[in-house]
Design a protein around this motif. Structure first.
Motif, PDB file in Angstrom:
ATOM      1  N   ALA A  45       6.560  -3.341   1.941  1.00 59.30           N
ATOM      2  CA  ALA A  45       5.366  -3.258   2.790  1.00 59.30           C
ATOM      3  C   ALA A  45       5.271  -1.899   3.463  1.00 59.30           C
ATOM      4  O   ALA A  45       4.192  -1.298   3.543  1.00 59.30           O
ATOM      5  N   LEU A  46       6.390  -1.379   3.952  1.00 56.99           N
ATOM      6  CA  LEU A  46       6.373  -0.064   4.592  1.00 56.99           C
ATOM      7  C   LEU A  46       5.961   1.027   3.604  1.00 56.99           C
ATOM      8  O   LEU A  46       5.267   1.976   3.971  1.00 56.99           O
ATOM      9  N   ALA A  47       6.372   0.872   2.353  1.00 53.95           N
ATOM     10  CA  ALA A  47       6.053   1.873   1.335  1.00 53.95           C
ATOM     11  C   ALA A  47       4.639   1.730   0.790  1.00 53.95           C
ATOM     12  O   ALA A  47       4.186   2.590   0.023  1.00 53.95           O
ATOM     13  N   GLY A  48       3.961   0.655   1.161  1.00 51.13           N
ATOM     14  CA  GLY A  48       2.598   0.453   0.670  1.00 51.13           C
ATOM     15  C   GLY A  48       2.527  -0.265  -0.653  1.00 51.13           C
ATOM     16  O   GLY A  48       1.473  -0.306  -1.284  1.00 51.13           O
ATOM     17  N   LEU A  49       3.632  -0.868  -1.090  1.00 56.96           N
ATOM     18  CA  LEU A  49       3.676  -1.566  -2.371  1.00 56.96           C
ATOM     19  C   LEU A  49       3.477  -3.067  -2.215  1.00 56.96           C
ATOM     20  O   LEU A  49       3.344  -3.779  -3.223  1.00 56.96           O
ATOM     21  N   VAL A  64      -1.079   4.079   9.110  1.00 59.15           N
ATOM     22  CA  VAL A  64      -1.283   4.145   7.668  1.00 59.15           C
ATOM     23  C   VAL A  64      -1.625   2.785   7.084  1.00 59.15           C
ATOM     24  O   VAL A  64      -2.045   2.685   5.926  1.00 59.15           O
ATOM     25  N   ASP A  65      -1.437   1.726   7.857  1.00 59.23           N
ATOM     26  CA  ASP A  65      -1.784   0.379   7.390  1.00 59.23           C
ATOM     27  C   ASP A  65      -1.998  -0.510   8.604  1.00 59.23           C
ATOM     28  O   ASP A  65      -1.151  -0.573   9.494  1.00 59.23           O
ATOM     29  N   ARG A  66      -3.143  -1.179   8.622  1.00 58.47           N
ATOM     30  CA  ARG A  66      -3.423  -2.103   9.714  1.00 58.47           C
ATOM     31  C   ARG A  66      -4.353  -3.194   9.201  1.00 58.47           C
ATOM     32  O   ARG A  66      -5.356  -2.912   8.546  1.00 58.47           O
ATOM     33  N   VAL A  67      -3.974  -4.443   9.488  1.00 55.48           N
ATOM     34  CA  VAL A  67      -4.839  -5.562   9.132  1.00 55.48           C
ATOM     35  C   VAL A  67      -5.785  -5.790  10.300  1.00 55.48           C
ATOM     36  O   VAL A  67      -5.400  -6.319  11.341  1.00 55.48           O
ATOM     37  N   ALA A  68      -7.008  -5.332  10.143  1.00 50.10           N
ATOM     38  CA  ALA A  68      -8.005  -5.428  11.210  1.00 50.10           C
ATOM     39  C   ALA A  68      -9.372  -5.254  10.571  1.00 50.10           C
ATOM     40  O   ALA A  68      -9.500  -5.166   9.347  1.00 50.10           O
ATOM     41  N   THR A  69     -10.373  -5.237  11.380  1.00 51.10           N
ATOM     42  CA  THR A  69     -11.735  -4.981  10.903  1.00 51.10           C
ATOM     43  C   THR A  69     -12.255  -3.731  11.579  1.00 51.10           C
ATOM     44  O   THR A  69     -12.408  -3.714  12.804  1.00 51.10           O
ATOM     45  N   PRO A  70     -12.525  -2.624  10.856  1.00 47.56           N
ATOM     46  CA  PRO A  70     -12.312  -2.503   9.415  1.00 47.56           C
ATOM     47  C   PRO A  70     -10.841  -2.289   9.066  1.00 47.56           C
ATOM     48  O   PRO A  70     -10.071  -1.815   9.895  1.00 47.56           O
ATOM     49  N   ARG A  71     -10.464  -2.637   7.843  1.00 47.32           N
ATOM     50  CA  ARG A  71      -9.090  -2.522   7.396  1.00 47.32           C
ATOM     51  C   ARG A  71      -8.721  -1.057   7.212  1.00 47.32           C
ATOM     52  O   ARG A  71      -9.472  -0.277   6.622  1.00 47.32           O
ATOM     53  N   VAL A  72      -7.530  -0.676   7.729  1.00 47.77           N
ATOM     54  CA  VAL A  72      -6.995   0.674   7.536  1.00 47.77           C
ATOM     55  C   VAL A  72      -5.825   0.569   6.573  1.00 47.77           C
ATOM     56  O   VAL A  72      -4.887  -0.181   6.806  1.00 47.77           O
ATOM     57  N   ARG A  73      -5.876   1.294   5.472  1.00 49.33           N
ATOM     58  CA  ARG A  73      -4.745   1.271   4.545  1.00 49.33           C
ATOM     59  C   ARG A  73      -4.766   2.520   3.678  1.00 49.33           C
ATOM     60  O   ARG A  73      -5.722   2.765   2.964  1.00 49.33           O
ATOM     61  N   THR A  74      -3.710   3.321   3.775  1.00 48.89           N
ATOM     62  CA  THR A  74      -3.609   4.507   2.923  1.00 48.89           C
ATOM     63  C   THR A  74      -2.844   4.143   1.658  1.00 48.89           C
ATOM     64  O   THR A  74      -2.087   3.175   1.614  1.00 48.89           O
ATOM     65  N   GLU A  75      -3.044   4.921   0.614  1.00 51.80           N
ATOM     66  CA  GLU A  75      -2.317   4.711  -0.624  1.00 51.80           C
ATOM     67  C   GLU A  75      -0.857   5.113  -0.429  1.00 51.80           C
ATOM     68  O   GLU A  75      -0.535   5.970   0.397  1.00 51.80           O
ATOM     69  N   PRO A  76       0.059   4.483  -1.187  1.00 50.52           N
ATOM     70  CA  PRO A  76       1.485   4.786  -1.036  1.00 50.52           C
ATOM     71  C   PRO A  76       1.817   6.270  -1.061  1.00 50.52           C
ATOM     72  O   PRO A  76       2.605   6.762  -0.255  1.00 50.52           O
ATOM     73  N   MET A  77       1.197   7.032  -1.990  1.00 52.06           N
ATOM     74  CA  MET A  77       1.551   8.446  -2.128  1.00 52.06           C
ATOM     75  C   MET A  77       1.177   9.266  -0.895  1.00 52.06           C
ATOM     76  O   MET A  77       1.784  10.293  -0.613  1.00 52.06           O
ATOM     77  N   SER A  78       0.173   8.817  -0.130  1.00 46.00           N
ATOM     78  CA  SER A  78      -0.292   9.604   1.011  1.00 46.00           C
ATOM     79  C   SER A  78       0.390   9.230   2.322  1.00 46.00           C
ATOM     80  O   SER A  78       0.112   9.817   3.354  1.00 46.00           O
ATOM     81  N   ARG A  79       1.288   8.255   2.291  1.00 45.47           N
ATOM     82  CA  ARG A  79       1.949   7.826   3.525  1.00 45.47           C
ATOM     83  C   ARG A  79       3.054   8.768   3.952  1.00 45.47           C
ATOM     84  O   ARG A  79       3.491   8.754   5.099  1.00 45.47           O
ATOM     85  N   GLY A  80       3.581   9.535   3.017  1.00 50.07           N
ATOM     86  CA  GLY A  80       4.707  10.384   3.345  1.00 50.07           C
ATOM     87  C   GLY A  80       6.005   9.602   3.444  1.00 50.07           C
ATOM     88  O   GLY A  80       6.957  10.030   4.085  1.00 50.07           O
ATOM     89  N   ILE A  81       6.042   8.416   2.808  1.00 52.95           N
ATOM     90  CA  ILE A  81       7.234   7.571   2.804  1.00 52.95           C
ATOM     91  C   ILE A  81       7.775   7.495   1.385  1.00 52.95           C
ATOM     92  O   ILE A  81       7.031   7.234   0.443  1.00 52.95           O
ATOM     93  N   VAL A  82       9.076   7.717   1.239  1.00 50.75           N
ATOM     94  CA  VAL A  82       9.721   7.653  -0.073  1.00 50.75           C
ATOM     95  C   VAL A  82      10.676   6.470  -0.093  1.00 50.75           C
ATOM     96  O   VAL A  82      11.453   6.268   0.853  1.00 50.75           O
ATOM     97  N   LEU A  83      10.607   5.666  -1.159  1.00 48.33           N
ATOM     98  CA  LEU A  83      11.481   4.504  -1.326  1.00 48.33           C
ATOM     99  C   LEU A  83      12.481   4.781  -2.433  1.00 48.33           C
ATOM    100  O   LEU A  83      12.108   5.078  -3.565  1.00 48.33           O
ATOM    101  N   LEU A  84      13.768   4.681  -2.095  1.00 51.18           N
ATOM    102  CA  LEU A  84      14.847   4.843  -3.075  1.00 51.18           C
ATOM    103  C   LEU A  84      15.544   3.503  -3.250  1.00 51.18           C
ATOM    104  O   LEU A  84      15.996   2.902  -2.272  1.00 51.18           O
ATOM    105  N   GLY A  85      15.639   3.040  -4.506  1.00 52.83           N
ATOM    106  CA  GLY A  85      16.269   1.759  -4.769  1.00 52.83           C
ATOM    107  C   GLY A  85      17.562   1.889  -5.540  1.00 52.83           C
ATOM    108  O   GLY A  85      18.166   2.963  -5.631  1.00 52.83           O
TER     109      GLY A  85
END
Length: 351
Positions: A45-49, A64-85
């Motif tokens: 969820a933090l990574a936008g996936l 970068v992400d908020r459940v509200a009206t209007p909905r705020v949500r940036t695409e994963p690549m624009s969040r500046g967050i990297v996920l390493l698995g």
């Protein structure tokens, strides 16, 4: 530097993950919990996936992400967050250098400058001169080093680690852990791990998630020293036994323990208060049935488990580590007498 603040709510089949956390700029926070507790869902969820059911995520003060009206949500690549698995997920058709240079080039950095920076990062993660190699030529540990270099070369606002060491052998995992500690210094990081050694080595704070909720949080060593649940006790490698304060000690079903610790004795002064006794399995001693010892208590063997150091004896109250020679002849159902020195017992509040 960028911090991260989030309230993540994601509905799952049997329960909802509902976790609020805040990571200061440059801080590393470890997240631990049983399998299926929601740790990976939190990172996704933090990574936008993974879409939020409710809540809000802010990175560097920007939502970068908020459940509200209007909905705020940036695409994963624009969040500046990297996920390493656990899987390095390198681009198989690109060289090691081009893998590391990919993020800067995608951000508009000149190709030559991006490649020079990639070579610098490869030196920093312990792979000097590896730029021309292909991912298929790398070991698992080398692949994880390249993945770390690729992530950090992109100058992320935050890094998310989802058990990146779990698939590595102990020696390689130790090397990568040391490298991560050095290279992540000053980078806002959330590290999901199943290993207390990772939490101690990498993080300042530990957040424990069980059934989708935070059950304990605080400085890593403080959480491990005062486990609030059986799960935390298990990862800390200690016994956690619930009882009450009675006559300056701990009591449960006729069993009494005392502590030499001043803070523990203060907690035990409140008769009837819920109290937890914490002690290590290796500090419990077997007492011969022929020996008179008023501090010993009677119990029985419920299970025997082989360990590297000998045998772990499971009893209804606690676990006991004993040398192999002392466990010869023991079997489930056998009676035992145990004792522990008050100097090896701590009391913590709670039930």
């Amino acid at each position: 530097m960028s911090g991260l603040r989030a309230h993540v709510v994601v509905a799952r089949e049997h329960f909802a993950v509902d976790v609020a956390l805040e990571v200061a700029p440059g801080e590393t926070v470890a997240v631990m919990g049983p399998s299926g507790a929601g740790k990976s869902t939190l990172l996704q969820a933090l990574a936008g996936l993974e879409p939020l059911t409710a809540g809000e995520i802010a990175v560097g003060g920007r939502v970068v992400d908020r459940v509200a009206t209007p909905r705020v949500r940036t695409e994963p690549m624009s969040r500046g967050i990297v996920l390493l698995g656990q899987d390095a997920r390198l681009f198989p058709h690109l060289s090691v250098r081009e893998n590391v240079a990919f993020g800067p080039r995608a951000g508009g950095v000149d190709a030559r400058a991006a490649r020079d920076s990639a070579d610098d990062w490869l030196v920093r993660v312990g792979l000097p001169g590896a730029g021309d190699r292909m991912p298929r030529e790398l070991s698992g540990g080398e692949g994880q080093r390249v993945a770390v270099a690729r992530a950090l070369a992109a100058s992320p606002r935050a890094v998310l680690l989802d058990e990146p060491l779990v698939a590595l052998d102990p020696e390689t995992a130790g090397e990568i852990r040391r490298m991560l500690r050095d290279q992540l210094a000053g980078t806002t990081t959330i590290a999901v791990t199943h290993d207390a050694a990772d939490a101690v080595a990498l993080a300042e704070r530990l957040v424990v998630i069980e059934s989708g909720r935070v059950t304990q949080s605080g400085p890593v060593r403080e959480v491990l020293a005062a486990p609030a649940s059986g799960f935390v006790a298990s990862i800390a490698g200690v016994n956690r036994v619930v009882g009450i304060a009675q006559d300056g000690g701990w009591s449960s079903d006729g069993l009494r323990l005392e502590s030499a610790d001043a803070a523990s004795r203060a907690l035990a002064a409140s008769d009837g208060a819920a109290l937890v006794a914490v002690f290590r399995p290796q500090d419990v001693r077997l007492v011969d049935h022929a020996v008179t010892d008023a501090a010993a208590w009677r119990t029985q063997v419920t299970r025997l488990e082989s360990t590297l150091a000998g045998i772990r004896v499971h009893t209804p109250y606690c676990q006991v580590d004993v040398p192999l020679a002392d466990a010869v002849g023991l079997a489930p159902g056998d009676p035992l007498r145990l004792r522990i020195d008050p100097a090896d017992v701590r009391f913590v509040a709670g039930g």
